[in-house]
Design an enzyme around this catalytic site. Structure first.
Site, PDB file in Angstrom:
ATOM      1  N   SER A 136       0.866  -1.169   0.000  1.00  0.00           N
ATOM      2  CA  SER A 136       0.000   0.000   0.000  1.00  0.00           C
ATOM      3  C   SER A 136       0.904   1.220   0.000  1.00  0.00           C
ATOM      4  O   SER A 136       1.737   1.372   0.896  1.00  0.00           O
ATOM      5  CB  SER A 136      -0.876  -0.028   1.251  1.00  0.00           C
ATOM      6  OG  SER A 136      -1.643   1.150   1.345  1.00  0.00           O
ATOM      7  N   LYS A 162      -1.146  -1.142  -4.405  1.00  0.00           N
ATOM      8  CA  LYS A 162      -2.325  -0.340  -4.028  1.00  0.00           C
ATOM      9  C   LYS A 162      -1.869   1.092  -3.847  1.00  0.00           C
ATOM     10  O   LYS A 162      -0.859   1.338  -3.187  1.00  0.00           O
ATOM     11  CB  LYS A 162      -2.910  -0.909  -2.737  1.00  0.00           C
ATOM     12  CG  LYS A 162      -3.786   0.034  -1.919  1.00  0.00           C
ATOM     13  CD  LYS A 162      -4.552  -0.755  -0.870  1.00  0.00           C
ATOM     14  CE  LYS A 162      -4.679  -0.008   0.438  1.00  0.00           C
ATOM     15  NZ  LYS A 162      -5.332  -0.830   1.479  1.00  0.00           N
ATOM     16  N   LYS A 164      -3.140   5.081  -2.737  1.00  0.00           N
ATOM     17  CA  LYS A 164      -4.183   5.813  -2.019  1.00  0.00           C
ATOM     18  C   LYS A 164      -4.655   6.953  -2.897  1.00  0.00           C
ATOM     19  O   LYS A 164      -3.842   7.616  -3.558  1.00  0.00           O
ATOM     20  CB  LYS A 164      -3.603   6.360  -0.706  1.00  0.00           C
ATOM     21  CG  LYS A 164      -3.219   5.273   0.290  1.00  0.00           C
ATOM     22  CD  LYS A 164      -4.458   4.640   0.883  1.00  0.00           C
ATOM     23  CE  LYS A 164      -4.101   3.741   2.062  1.00  0.00           C
ATOM     24  NZ  LYS A 164      -5.302   3.218   2.727  1.00  0.00           N
ATOM     25  N   ASP A 189      -7.316   2.863  -3.066  1.00  0.00           N
ATOM     26  CA  ASP A 189      -8.033   2.902  -1.785  1.00  0.00           C
ATOM     27  C   ASP A 189      -8.346   4.355  -1.441  1.00  0.00           C
ATOM     28  O   ASP A 189      -7.440   5.184  -1.321  1.00  0.00           O
ATOM     29  CB  ASP A 189      -7.161   2.276  -0.681  1.00  0.00           C
ATOM     30  CG  ASP A 189      -7.875   2.160   0.658  1.00  0.00           C
ATOM     31  OD1 ASP A 189      -9.054   2.549   0.756  1.00  0.00           O
ATOM     32  OD2 ASP A 189      -7.236   1.665   1.616  1.00  0.00           O
ATOM     33  N   GLU A 214     -11.112   0.274  -3.321  1.00  0.00           N
ATOM     34  CA  GLU A 214     -11.364   0.010  -1.894  1.00  0.00           C
ATOM     35  C   GLU A 214     -12.053   1.198  -1.222  1.00  0.00           C
ATOM     36  O   GLU A 214     -11.600   2.342  -1.347  1.00  0.00           O
ATOM     37  CB  GLU A 214     -10.014  -0.290  -1.218  1.00  0.00           C
ATOM     38  CG  GLU A 214     -10.128  -0.695   0.243  1.00  0.00           C
ATOM     39  CD  GLU A 214      -8.769  -1.089   0.839  1.00  0.00           C
ATOM     40  OE1 GLU A 214      -7.806  -1.318   0.079  1.00  0.00           O
ATOM     41  OE2 GLU A 214      -8.677  -1.155   2.077  1.00  0.00           O
ATOM     42  N   ASP A 239     -13.518  -2.087   3.303  1.00  0.00           N
ATOM     43  CA  ASP A 239     -12.580  -2.153   4.419  1.00  0.00           C
ATOM     44  C   ASP A 239     -13.329  -1.639   5.657  1.00  0.00           C
ATOM     45  O   ASP A 239     -13.946  -2.429   6.401  1.00  0.00           O
ATOM     46  CB  ASP A 239     -11.340  -1.297   4.067  1.00  0.00           C
ATOM     47  CG  ASP A 239     -10.341  -1.107   5.200  1.00  0.00           C
ATOM     48  OD1 ASP A 239     -10.616  -1.519   6.336  1.00  0.00           O
ATOM     49  OD2 ASP A 239      -9.260  -0.516   4.966  1.00  0.00           O
ATOM     50  N   LYS A 263      -9.290  -6.962   8.299  1.00  0.00           N
ATOM     51  CA  LYS A 263      -8.246  -6.514   9.214  1.00  0.00           C
ATOM     52  C   LYS A 263      -8.557  -7.110  10.581  1.00  0.00           C
ATOM     53  O   LYS A 263      -9.669  -6.935  11.098  1.00  0.00           O
ATOM     54  CB  LYS A 263      -8.210  -4.988   9.300  1.00  0.00           C
ATOM     55  CG  LYS A 263      -7.639  -4.314   8.057  1.00  0.00           C
ATOM     56  CD  LYS A 263      -7.615  -2.811   8.179  1.00  0.00           C
ATOM     57  CE  LYS A 263      -7.013  -2.195   6.908  1.00  0.00           C
ATOM     58  NZ  LYS A 263      -7.267  -0.744   6.845  1.00  0.00           N
ATOM     59  N   GLY A 291      -3.713  -3.957   6.245  1.00  0.00           N
ATOM     60  CA  GLY A 291      -2.688  -3.583   7.219  1.00  0.00           C
ATOM     61  C   GLY A 291      -3.012  -2.256   7.857  1.00  0.00           C
ATOM     62  O   GLY A 291      -3.800  -1.469   7.320  1.00  0.00           O
TER      63      GLY A 291
END
Ligand code: OSB
Ligand code: MG
Length: 369
Positions: A136, A162, A164, A189, A214, A239, A263, A291
């Protein structure tokens, strides 16, 4: 199992580089560690995965400390349970605060596994000896910086990237990454940064062949996610929204997502994580392990969780050195050139803790009996 002692420690650890999401930037982590001891003197460790501020969800380290000290520990200490799977029931009067409670619950599973002489992953019913890893990557100041980081991680062998996103740093950023890396497994995400009014903008992401998008919408929004999923080709992965197996069931039934990020902390520990996993598996919905910038204990727990059968997609569990100049383990978590982590075969966590390092980083502690 009867717990006779709980030690809480809060450690402070600078990240090797800041991590930025749509809700803020983190440069230094503060992490609550939970050490449990039972009446036979066996021990287990857990890590509370909440952030420093209540922006990802309602939890933060200050609150987690008090929830554990004042509400969870008194309910668990001295109580007799048949197994770690029953520890969650002792603290079920507490609403929310699953990451705090989950740190304690996970410590009990570790204690139980260690005592039985089994690796934790095997103890929870895991089936993999190797797990696939992704990374990520936080929001960067420039697209050039981001492209360089993506290249570094692909060179290291990671199996998926991934990135952001947030409003204003989304479609153009994804377009640039996709143009430079046409065939990479890529996902984005948003950490709840959009609303249904942004549907047009989200749909513009469809052309980039993302493996998933996400949590675009609110942290507690299932219904509007179903509208977004119905309007998009890209699979939606939830998530923040999924805190229990019941939420997973409802999300799947509504068509709010096609993939779920599990998670350990967010769902309150191993028992609920396994239930979420099982619901998804029964519905044919793949899962992966998310994570929360964990230190070594949380990282080791994530590795164990990722060995369950339906964790069929690469997760956000990556090498210690991406986060820490020195982890709290004797040996850091390492990732192979093929982007995999070999699951440890020793009892419990399977990694030795660097207790001197933990002491050196500790900024507060309390022992409860
Ligand atoms: O949404 O997955 C998330 C980090 C902090 C809070 C939320 C998230 C993340 C990550 C980082 O994406 C995952 C990691 O590398 O530990
Ligand atoms: Mg996320």
């Amino acid at each position: 199992m009867r717990l006779t002692r709980i030690r809480l420690r809060q450690i402070r650890m600078p990240l090797v580089r800041p991590f930025e999401t749509s809700f803020g930037r983190t440069e230094e982590r503060r992490i609550v560690l939970v050490e449990v001891e039972d009446s036979d003197g066996a021990a287990g460790w857990g890590e509370v995965t909440c952030g420093e501020r209540p922006f990802y969800n309602e939890e933060w380290v200050g609150a987690a400390w008090l929830v554990l000290r004042d509400f969870a520990a008194p309910r668990v200490l001295g109580a007799e349970v048949r197994s770690a799977a029953e520890v969650g029931a002792l603290t079920s009067a507490v609403r929310g605060h699953r990451m705090a409670l989950g740190g304690l619950e996970a410590a009990c599973w570790e204690l139980e596994a260690r005592k039985a002489g089994h690796p934790l992953w095997w103890h929870i019913g895991g089936e993999r000896t190797v797990i696939p890893c992704g990374v990520s990557i936080g929001i960067q100041d420039s697209v050039e910086d981001l492209l360089e980081l993506v290249e570094t991680e692909l060179d290291a062998g990671y199996q998926r990237i991934k990135i952001k996103i947030k409003p204003g740093k989304d479609v153009d950023v994804v377009r640039s990454v996709r143009a430079r890396f046409p065939s990479v497994a890529l996902m984005a995400d948003a950490n709840s940064a959009y609303s249904l009014g942004d549907l047009g903008r989200l749909k513009a992401l469809d052309e980039f062949g993302l493996t998933m998008l996400e949590q675009p919408l609110g942290h507690d929004e299932l219904i509007d996610h179903a509208t977004v999923q119905a309007a998009m080709r890209t699979p939606i992965c939830l998530d923040e929204c999924i805190r229990t197996a019941h939420h997973a069931e409802q999300a799947i039934r509504l068509g709010a997502c096609r993939i779920i990020n599990i998670k350990l902390g967010r769902v309150g520990g191993f028992a609920e994580a396994i239930r979420v996993h099982d619901v998804c598996r029964a519905e044919g919905v793949p899962v992966w392990c998310g994570g929360m910038l964990e230190a070594g204990i949380g990282r080791a727990h994530n590795i164990a969780l990722s060995t369950l059968r339906n964790f069929s997609l690469p997760g956000d569990v990556s090498a210690s050195k991406r986060y820490w100049s020195q982890d709290i383990l004797e040996r850091p978590v390492e990732v192979s050139r093929r982007g995999t982590i070999a699951v440890p075969d020793r009892p419990g966590l399977g990694f030795d803790l660097d207790l001197d390092r933990i002491e050196a980083l500790c900024e507060r502690r309390v022992e409860l009996t």
